[in-house]
Design an enzyme around this catalytic site. Sequence first.
Site, short mmCIF file in Angstrom:
data_model
loop_
_atom_site.label_atom_id
_atom_site.label_comp_id
_atom_site.label_asym_id
_atom_site.label_seq_id
_atom_site.Cartn_x
_atom_site.Cartn_y
_atom_site.Cartn_z
CE1 TYR A 12 42.11 28.48 42.81
CE2 TYR A 12 39.91 27.75 43.34
CZ TYR A 12 40.76 28.47 42.54
OH TYR A 12 40.28 29.19 41.49
CE LYS B 3 37.42 31.43 40.20
NZ LYS B 3 37.08 32.26 39.05
#
Length: 147
Positions: A42, A49
């Site tokens: 990710y 995020k």
Amino acid sequence: MGTQLTPRGHPGRGHTALCPLLRSPASVVGLDFDAAIAWPGYDWMGVAKAALESTSRYLSRDLGRRGIRVNLVAAGPLRTKAATSIPSFIDFESAWSSGAPLGWDVTDADPTARACIALLSDWFTSTTGEIIHVDGGFHVTGGVGRF
């Protein structure tokens, strides 16, 4: 010292442009992917995020005084345009498919949309700074071991 709602020397920049539109009561909802875990593959998106989660906390603290709630919805993986930028998205699909206690359909954005609508409504008038997980329960399973 709180978040600067009107940065000196920078008129019209940042979130100050939206303040006149957000009159009490108001709600801001952002889309998140649980940044409490360093998800395999990710990478840069996980860092982004995590920044979103931190920003949400500060905004909820400072905008709460104006009657503005700020919350996030941490959705499970959804096949979206953004997902095409994540090389390991297929691994997320597989992990959620086998690991979410309630099941998870990467093509069904409806549960996530419903959570957003609920947070935007007047049903959560005393909720701010929260991250609501809409991921089929995957986050409670320690599912990162499924990668």
